[in-house]
Design an enzyme around this catalytic site. Structure first.
Site, PDB file in Angstrom:
ATOM      1  N   ASP A  62       0.765  -1.173   0.288  1.00 13.91           N
ATOM      2  CA  ASP A  62      -0.054  -0.094   0.012  1.00 13.91           C
ATOM      3  C   ASP A  62       1.077   1.668  -0.167  1.00 13.91           C
ATOM      4  O   ASP A  62       1.369   1.086   1.073  1.00 13.91           O
ATOM      5  CB  ASP A  62      -0.648   0.230   1.184  1.00 13.91           C
ATOM      6  CG  ASP A  62      -1.445   1.316   1.154  1.00 13.91           C
ATOM      7  OD1 ASP A  62      -1.739   2.419   0.793  1.00 13.91           O
ATOM      8  OD2 ASP A  62      -2.696   1.065   1.673  1.00 13.91           O
ATOM      9  N   SER A 108      -1.846  13.344 -15.960  1.00 12.37           N
ATOM     10  CA  SER A 108      -3.255  12.887 -16.660  1.00 12.37           C
ATOM     11  C   SER A 108      -3.477  14.592 -17.256  1.00 12.37           C
ATOM     12  O   SER A 108      -2.769  15.854 -17.028  1.00 12.37           O
ATOM     13  CB  SER A 108      -4.647  13.208 -15.893  1.00 12.37           C
ATOM     14  OG  SER A 108      -5.512  14.030 -16.003  1.00 12.37           O
ATOM     15  N   TYR A 168      -7.441  16.525  -7.032  1.00  9.83           N
ATOM     16  CA  TYR A 168      -7.048  15.796  -8.827  1.00  9.83           C
ATOM     17  C   TYR A 168      -6.011  16.429  -9.545  1.00  9.83           C
ATOM     18  O   TYR A 168      -4.896  15.543  -9.313  1.00  9.83           O
ATOM     19  CB  TYR A 168      -7.862  14.535  -8.987  1.00  9.83           C
ATOM     20  CG  TYR A 168      -7.302  13.199  -9.953  1.00  9.83           C
ATOM     21  CD1 TYR A 168      -6.542  12.801  -9.579  1.00  9.83           C
ATOM     22  CD2 TYR A 168      -7.455  13.930 -11.230  1.00  9.83           C
ATOM     23  CE1 TYR A 168      -6.416  11.705 -10.354  1.00  9.83           C
ATOM     24  CE2 TYR A 168      -7.087  13.186 -12.481  1.00  9.83           C
ATOM     25  CZ  TYR A 168      -6.939  11.560 -11.690  1.00  9.83           C
ATOM     26  OH  TYR A 168      -6.218  10.759 -12.803  1.00  9.83           O
ATOM     27  N   ALA A 169      -6.896  17.100  -9.837  1.00 12.07           N
ATOM     28  CA  ALA A 169      -5.459  17.952 -11.140  1.00 12.07           C
ATOM     29  C   ALA A 169      -4.428  18.833 -10.000  1.00 12.07           C
ATOM     30  O   ALA A 169      -3.362  18.836 -10.954  1.00 12.07           O
ATOM     31  CB  ALA A 169      -6.826  19.278 -11.524  1.00 12.07           C
ATOM     32  N   ALA A 170      -4.642  18.868  -9.023  1.00  8.87           N
ATOM     33  CA  ALA A 170      -3.547  19.540  -8.790  1.00  8.87           C
ATOM     34  C   ALA A 170      -2.139  18.237  -7.834  1.00  8.87           C
ATOM     35  O   ALA A 170      -0.476  19.238  -8.030  1.00  8.87           O
ATOM     36  CB  ALA A 170      -3.555  20.095  -7.167  1.00  8.87           C
ATOM     37  N   LYS A 223      -1.779  15.989 -10.402  1.00  8.76           N
ATOM     38  CA  LYS A 223      -2.044  15.926 -11.570  1.00  8.76           C
ATOM     39  C   LYS A 223      -0.390  16.795 -11.986  1.00  8.76           C
ATOM     40  O   LYS A 223       0.362  16.247 -12.679  1.00  8.76           O
ATOM     41  CB  LYS A 223      -2.809  15.235 -12.448  1.00  8.76           C
ATOM     42  CG  LYS A 223      -3.461  13.959 -12.373  1.00  8.76           C
ATOM     43  CD  LYS A 223      -2.645  12.994 -12.032  1.00  8.76           C
ATOM     44  CE  LYS A 223      -2.757  11.639 -11.746  1.00  8.76           C
ATOM     45  NZ  LYS A 223      -1.751  10.118 -11.214  1.00  8.76           N
TER      46      LYS A 223
HETATM   47  N1  NAP Z   1      -8.765   6.392 -16.285  1.00  8.08           N
HETATM   48  C1  NAP Z   1      -8.190   7.529 -16.382  1.00  8.08           C
HETATM   49  O1  NAP Z   1      -9.567   7.828 -16.956  1.00  8.08           O
HETATM   50  C2  NAP Z   1      -7.544   8.377 -15.941  1.00  8.08           C
HETATM   51  C3  NAP Z   1      -7.200   9.369 -16.991  1.00  8.08           C
HETATM   52  C4  NAP Z   1      -5.404   9.984 -16.866  1.00  8.08           C
HETATM   53  C5  NAP Z   1      -4.929   9.900 -15.663  1.00  8.08           C
HETATM   54  N2  NAP Z   1      -5.107   8.238 -15.320  1.00  8.08           N
HETATM   55  C6  NAP Z   1      -3.748   7.498 -14.609  1.00  8.08           C
HETATM   56  O2  NAP Z   1      -3.733   6.946 -14.819  1.00  8.08           O
HETATM   57  C7  NAP Z   1      -3.415   6.025 -13.299  1.00  8.08           C
HETATM   58  C8  NAP Z   1      -3.738   4.638 -13.554  1.00  8.08           C
HETATM   59  O3  NAP Z   1      -5.394   4.570 -13.049  1.00  8.08           O
HETATM   60  P1  NAP Z   1      -5.870   3.801 -13.806  1.00  8.08           P
HETATM   61  O4  NAP Z   1      -7.040   4.315 -14.296  1.00  8.08           O
HETATM   62  O5  NAP Z   1      -5.158   2.699 -14.348  1.00  8.08           O
HETATM   63  O6  NAP Z   1      -7.110   3.533 -12.029  1.00  8.08           O
HETATM   64  P2  NAP Z   1      -7.733   2.481 -11.695  1.00  8.08           P
HETATM   65  O7  NAP Z   1      -7.797   0.674 -13.005  1.00  8.08           O
HETATM   66  O8  NAP Z   1      -8.196   2.279 -10.542  1.00  8.08           O
HETATM   67  O9  NAP Z   1      -6.093   1.249 -11.057  1.00  8.08           O
HETATM   68  C9  NAP Z   1      -5.059   1.654 -10.059  1.00  8.08           C
HETATM   69  C10 NAP Z   1      -4.235   1.239  -9.650  1.00  8.08           C
HETATM   70  O10 NAP Z   1      -3.340   1.419  -8.793  1.00  8.08           O
HETATM   71  C11 NAP Z   1      -3.358   0.719  -7.473  1.00  8.08           C
HETATM   72  N3  NAP Z   1      -3.254   1.621  -6.327  1.00  8.08           N
HETATM   73  C12 NAP Z   1      -4.367   2.474  -5.778  1.00  8.08           C
HETATM   74  N4  NAP Z   1      -4.620   2.180  -4.627  1.00  8.08           N
HETATM   75  C13 NAP Z   1      -3.120   2.017  -4.022  1.00  8.08           C
HETATM   76  C14 NAP Z   1      -2.015   2.007  -3.252  1.00  8.08           C
HETATM   77  N5  NAP Z   1      -2.629   3.055  -1.939  1.00  8.08           N
HETATM   78  N6  NAP Z   1      -1.081   1.505  -3.137  1.00  8.08           N
HETATM   79  C15 NAP Z   1      -0.306   0.584  -4.493  1.00  8.08           C
HETATM   80  N7  NAP Z   1      -1.816   1.384  -5.219  1.00  8.08           N
HETATM   81  C16 NAP Z   1      -2.630   1.525  -5.414  1.00  8.08           C
HETATM   82  C17 NAP Z   1      -4.505  -0.359  -7.852  1.00  8.08           C
HETATM   83  O11 NAP Z   1      -4.815  -1.757  -7.120  1.00  8.08           O
HETATM   84  P3  NAP Z   1      -4.327  -2.017  -5.980  1.00  8.08           P
HETATM   85  O12 NAP Z   1      -6.105  -1.174  -5.413  1.00  8.08           O
HETATM   86  O13 NAP Z   1      -4.606  -3.543  -5.675  1.00  8.08           O
HETATM   87  O14 NAP Z   1      -3.736  -0.805  -4.568  1.00  8.08           O
HETATM   88  C18 NAP Z   1      -4.228  -0.708  -9.132  1.00  8.08           C
HETATM   89  O15 NAP Z   1      -3.807  -1.112  -9.412  1.00  8.08           O
HETATM   90  C19 NAP Z   1      -3.282   7.366 -12.176  1.00  8.08           C
HETATM   91  O16 NAP Z   1      -2.541   7.310 -11.796  1.00  8.08           O
HETATM   92  C20 NAP Z   1      -4.155   7.782 -13.098  1.00  8.08           C
HETATM   93  O17 NAP Z   1      -4.605   8.632 -12.057  1.00  8.08           O
HETATM   94  C21 NAP Z   1      -6.278   7.906 -15.120  1.00  8.08           C
END
Ligand code: NAP
Length: 262
Positions: A63, A141, A154-156, A158
């Site tokens: 975590d 992002s 969130y935006a801040a 990123k």
């Molecule tokens: N999807 C979008 O629209 C989007 C757009 C722009 C940017 N992003 C960015 O892309 C990145 C990946 O996001 P995603 O869309 O793939 O999200 P996601 O499907 O929710 O996956 C998030 C990942 O982070 C892990 N995680 C969350 N909290 C954690 C913690 N406390 N410790 C360790 N691991 C943790 C989760 O695994 P566990 O729950 O197993 O820990 C999961 O593997 C993020 O940084 C997000 O801000 C996403």
């Protein structure tokens, strides 16, 4: 003798963008270290990737908001000389607006989206510099550029990731440390559900495979900033040029005329 490919450590590798990076780097023949909280999910992915690609995959349950766990991952990045690529991907979105968050929720999001990203990059940077090379992929992002379309902090967080990436690239790019900031827009993953939103209510959502494949095109080209959905790269370049044009004007002995008391 052919040089072996670097191992890739990916945070947030249990699902979504991180799991897709794991799949793509495994297909390219890289060994992997997967980091997230859900060990069972990572083990299932690791088994499949070992079988399909013949690569070695380590699973580290952590975590990243918990300091003992973060220390363990930092140590692995410092000590494991095979790791040559860090994908700083784990992240979450805010639930609700700034006014609805208690201080623990605010702090937790900063620990995940800002502190962990920074500390993991900080742990690996000296080793990469000593080795004369290495890559850091930071998942930011488009909201880093668009606070209008985000809720809460969130935006801040990123924007921090974007600026940190640019700083690392400016400071260490010439010494072989390549840093890429990836700016996805809405991408179909669990992040929406996890933050209480319905991704199906949105338009213009990219599939995660397409997002990661495009980001890897930017990685292969050694782009500092990759914005997969942006059709015209010239728009980013014009934005960046406008910012750079201000720089020589910031250092002034006196306040600008408009701020001088009459
Ligand atoms: N999807 C979008 O629209 C989007 C757009 C722009 C940017 N992003 C960015 O892309 C990145 C990946 O996001 P995603 O869309 O793939 O999200 P996601 O499907 O929710 O996956 C998030 C990942 O982070 C892990 N995680 C969350 N909290 C954690 C913690 N406390 N410790 C360790 N691991 C943790 C989760 O695994 P566990 O729950 O197993 O820990 C999961 O593997 C993020 O940084 C997000 O801000 C996403």
């Amino acid at each position: 003798m052919t040089k072996s490919l670097p191992t890739v450590l990916i945070t947030g590798a249990s699902t979504g963008i991180g799991a897709t990076y794991a799949e793509r780097f495994a297909r390219r023949g890289h060994d992997l270290v997967l980091v997230a909280r859900d060990e069972a999910r990572m083990n299932a992915l690791a088994d499949r990737l070992r079988q399909e690609n013949g690569v070695a995959v380590d699973v580290l349950k952590a975590d990243l908001t918990a300091s003992e766990d973060l220390l363990r991952i930092e140590a692995r990045l410092r000590e494991d000389a095979k790791i040559g690529i860090l994908v700083n991907n784990a992240g979450a979105a805010s639930r609700g607006s700034f006014a609805d968050q208690d201080s623990e929720a605010l702090d937790k999001l900063i620990r995940l989206n800002v502190t962990a990203v920074t500390r993991l990059a900080g742990a690996v940077t000296p080793r990469f510099l000593a080795a004369g090379g290495g890559s850091i992929i930071n998942i930011a992002s488009v909201v880093a550029l668009a606070p209008e379309i985000s809720l809460g902090i969130y935006a801040a967080t990123k924007a921090f990731v974007l600026t940190l990436s640019q700083t690392l690239q400016v400071e260490f790019g010439a010494r072989g440390l390549y840093t890429q900031a990836v700016l996805p827009a809405a991408t179909r993953t669990e992040i929406w559900e996890r933050s209480g939103r319905d991704v199906n209510a949105l338009e213009g959502v990219m599939e995660v495979g397409e997002l990661v494949d495009a980001a890897l095109v930017g990685f292969d080209r050694r782009e500092a900033i990759t914005i997969p959905p942006l059709p015209d790269a010239g728009q980013w370049e014009a934005f960046d040029a406008a910012r750079r044009a201000m720089l020589p004007n910031f250092r002034q002995e006196h306040a600008a005329e408009r701020y001088r008391a009459a």
